[in-house]
Design a protein around this motif. Structure first.
Motif, short mmCIF file in Angstrom:
data_model
loop_
_atom_site.label_atom_id
_atom_site.label_comp_id
_atom_site.label_asym_id
_atom_site.label_seq_id
_atom_site.Cartn_x
_atom_site.Cartn_y
_atom_site.Cartn_z
N LYS A 42 0.85 -0.92 0.04
CA LYS A 42 0.25 0.12 0.05
C LYS A 42 0.94 1.38 0.02
O LYS A 42 0.24 2.73 -0.81
N ALA A 43 2.45 0.68 0.87
CA ALA A 43 3.37 2.81 0.50
C ALA A 43 3.56 2.50 -0.38
O ALA A 43 4.06 3.68 -0.93
N LYS A 44 3.84 1.47 -1.82
CA LYS A 44 4.49 2.38 -3.15
C LYS A 44 3.89 2.59 -4.20
O LYS A 44 2.67 1.62 -4.31
N ALA A 45 3.97 3.34 -4.47
CA ALA A 45 3.55 4.18 -5.33
C ALA A 45 2.69 3.29 -6.90
O ALA A 45 1.98 3.21 -7.52
N SER A 46 3.88 2.49 -7.01
CA SER A 46 3.64 1.11 -8.38
C SER A 46 2.63 0.35 -7.90
O SER A 46 1.67 -0.17 -9.00
N LYS A 47 1.92 0.16 -6.11
CA LYS A 47 1.35 -0.84 -6.45
C LYS A 47 0.28 -0.22 -5.48
O LYS A 47 -1.00 -1.07 -5.14
N ALA B 195 -2.83 1.72 -6.36
CA ALA B 195 -3.25 1.49 -7.08
C ALA B 195 -3.80 -0.40 -6.85
O ALA B 195 -4.95 -0.45 -6.80
N GLN B 196 -3.14 -1.70 -6.79
CA GLN B 196 -3.37 -2.81 -7.01
C GLN B 196 -4.33 -2.97 -5.71
O GLN B 196 -4.73 -3.51 -5.65
N ALA B 197 -3.37 -2.46 -4.78
CA ALA B 197 -3.32 -2.44 -3.09
C ALA B 197 -4.85 -1.74 -2.90
O ALA B 197 -5.51 -2.51 -1.92
N GLN B 198 -5.16 -0.99 -3.26
CA GLN B 198 -6.73 -0.09 -2.98
C GLN B 198 -6.90 -0.70 -3.78
O GLN B 198 -8.79 -0.84 -3.07
#
Length: 658
Positions: free
Chosen positions: A277-282, A284-287
């Motif tokens: 959730k804290a990684k910019a690249s992931k 959106a996927q975590a959300q």
């Protein structure tokens, strides 16, 4: 469809009984409505009966639907009429027409107008249509099926005790023949023969039947569907109670497995969210995963079920081998003879069920065993026997103003308050429950208090009079488990066949003033009784066959007599027919000898099979049973041959003009 509950919600004060419950009832349904005590089963029947208004949903009934509801509230009914007249109240319209006919007959004595005659004719036809001519016989049959004698039928209803009054009211309800028959604990007031009669009746009932009962034998025989009221919901199962238990376990197992699988999936997704959730690249996927988890319909974990009674009967002293001997005992109440010069012996390890119809003296015998009932003859107690007696009157003798804990203190057990509270916890009285007044307890709770008092004594010999009354199925099972672990001995009186079948190793019956003992379980006793009934039926058939044979033998003897000298001019005798007749007569005599031999062997086998000692040797019992079956088949075959030869003799006799 007779009845339909659709998304029904009902609140009783601040308490919700059912929420969004649905239930469809159709003709031919035999439904067992089950659930723990206090869940609202009787309330649900009252909702169907129209006594309570629902909070939400709909309750739809077929047009002109008739409902019959058997419950404890019926005892408020009072009458000085005979029980036969009370039963006949079921035929209300026919009784009204009968009074009209009596009035018309009285009027026609003075007025024979055509109008009166026509009205009388119409009423007569209506009376016949309403089955008025049979209402007395039908009422008598149902009442006698429920245990009343023919002499009882003319006795006033007001002279009977509560249990017998309930039988009269059950009979009246049965005779009304409603479209939906609702029975709330019907077997509580019935003895074994009456329960068996009710089972036979309900099996042919053409309406729908809803039964609330803690008698699992009764439910297993009666119902084809089970509806469980649990946690304010109705859960539907096909089949009888035993099928319900199997299916419920399967459902719980599947639900638990699905819950565990879902929890594994949720944990995996939560770890993914936490990690990315804290990684910019992931992010959106975590959300997206988080939103998906929010929408998932959560499967509930299987609950551990309702609390269980944890009964543990303990024994303080070891008694001698013989606990009690009754010798040449007699007991009568006026002209009513209960026991007549009979005897019995109770040994260490005996777990005896005293069964039979009401009025045979079961409770009286229990009091005689306890030493509280005076009796003629000898009552010899054994060594070191400590007796504890649980009976229904103990529920009535509980001090209503006492708290539960205080009531146990009066038993004089010498146990500390902490020990008593621990014991009450085993009977589901936890925390501040022990300070509840006896007055506010339900029947089941009072029964649990009385049972708790029974086991405090650490008795090695218990007498239990209907201990399962007021207990739900789970509590009955807990009591069964405790009695199976109990190191002492007991005699119990119960109409609960499942309870008896799971606890007793001996069966006692009072038959014609004698105590009859069967060494074996209830299932073995039932099988023994069936064989006895079959033998009696066969004996009756055999007697009828012997009577017929005697008559046939007389005819044969006449046929065997030397024929009269031929009259001069008469036709010559058919020599071939005469020869055949003599041959058949000889064969007939041989068959008679064969029949006599088979009957003698059958009688000896019946004596062997009637001896309880035979059951102790499985090989001997199996051998007897196989030989008995073989002899029965041979008897059938020889009887057929007997009939065939007899008919041949009759035909030949007719042909020869004898």
């Amino acid at each position: 469809m007779l009845l339909a509950l659709q998304d029904v919600t009902f609140e009783f004060g601040a308490r919700t009984i059912v929420r969004n419950a649905s239930w469809h009832i159709v003709p031919g349904d035999r439904v067992g409505l089950i659930g723990m005590n206090g869940t609202g089963k009787s309330t649900l029947l009252r909702i169907i009966n129209g006594e309570y208004s629902i909070s939400g949903g709909s309750l739809n009934k077929a047009k002109n639907l008739s409902l019959g509801f058997f419950n404890q509230d019926l005892l408020s009914f009072e009458s000085d009429d005979s029980i036969l007249e009370v039963g006949m109240m079921a035929f209300g319209e026919a009784l009204k027409v009968e009074k009209d006919l009596e009035r018309l007959v009285a009027e026609m004595e003075h007025n024979e107008s055509e109008a009166l005659l026509n009205e009388y004719s119409d009423k007569l036809h209506l009376f016949e249509t309403l089955d008025g001519y049979n209402m007395r016989n039908k009422s008598a049959q149902v009442l006698e099926g429920l245990g009343f004698s023919t002499a009882d039928l003319e006795r006033p209803y007001s002279q009977f005790s509560g249990g017998w009054r309930m039988r009269v009211l059950l009979a009246r309800l049965i005779l009304q023949h409603p479209d939906v028959l609702m029975l709330d604990e019907p077997t509580n007031h019935l003895d074994l023969p009456s329960i068996e009669w009710l089972e036979r009746y309900l099996q042919t009932y053409d309406g729908a039947v809803i039964i609330v009962s803690h008698d699992r034998f009764f439910l297993d025989k009666m119902v084809n569907k089970v509806v469980e009221l649990y946690q304010q919901e109705l859960h539907h199962y096909a089949g009888n109670y035993s099928n319900y238990e199997v299916e419920k376990d399967m459902r719980r197992e599947l639900q638990q497995r699905a819950y565990e699988n879902q929890q594994d999936y949720i944990r995996q997704q939560e770890r993914f969210i936490e990690r990315f959730k804290a990684k910019a690249s992931k992010a959106a996927q975590a959300q997206s995963v988080m939103k998906r988890l929010d929408k998932i319909e959560r499967i509930e974990q299987v609950d551990s079920g309702p609390s269980k009674i944890r009964i543990n009967f303990s024994v303080d002293k070891q008694p001698g081998k013989i606990l009690l001997t009754l010798s040449d005992v007699s007991k009568s109440f006026g002209k009513i003879e209960v026991l007549n010069h009979t005897g019995a012996e109770i040994n260490r390890g005996d777990k005896i069920a005293l069964i039979g119809a009401n009025g045979k003296g079961k409770s009286t015998l229990l009091r005689i065993i306890a030493g509280t009932e005076p009796v003629s003859g000898e009552r010899i107690p054994g060594h070191n026997v400590v007796t504890s007696f649980y009976a229904q009157h103990q529920l009535e003798s509980l001090n209503l103003d006492y708290e539960i804990l205080d009531e146990l203190k009066t038993s004089g057990s010498g146990r500390s308050e902490m020990e008593l509270r621990s014991l009450l916890g085993c009977f589901l009285f936890n925390g501040d429950d022990v300070f509840k007044k006896i007055r506010i307890l339900s029947g089941g709770e009072k029964a649990r208090v009385a049972l708790a008092k029974t086991i405090i004594s650490q008795a090695n010999f218990m007498l239990l009079d209907e201990p399962t009354n007021h207990l739900d199925m789970l509590s009955v099972q807990m009591l069964i488990d405790a009695l199976n672990k109990y190191e002492g001995s007991f005699v119990l009186v119960s109409h609960d066949r499942y309870f008896v079948s799971q606890t007793a190793n001996k069966i006692w019956e009072i038959v014609n003033g004698e105590i009859k003992e069967f060494k074996g379980t209830y299932a073995e006793w039932e099988e023994y009784k069936k064989r006895q009934a079959q033998r009696e039926a066969q004996a009756q058939q055999q007697a009828a066959a012997e009577k017929k044979a005697a008559s046939a033998n007389e005819q044969v003897k006449k046929a065997a007599a030397p024929p009269p000298a031929p009259v001069k001019g008469a036709g010559a005798i058919d020599k071939e027919a005469q020869k055949e007749l003599q041959k058949q007569q000889k064969q007939f005599s041989q068959i008679e000898s064969q029949l006599a031999s088979l009957k003698t062997r059958k009688g000896k086998l019946e004596e062997e099979m009637g001896d309880p000692a035979t059951y102790a040797d499985p090989k001997k019992f199996k051998s007897c049973e196989e030989e008995y079956a073989h002899v029965g088949k041979e008897l059938d075959r020889v009887n057929q041959q007997y009939e065939k030869v007899f008919e041949a003799i009759m035909e030949l006799e007719a042909k020869l003009g004898n």
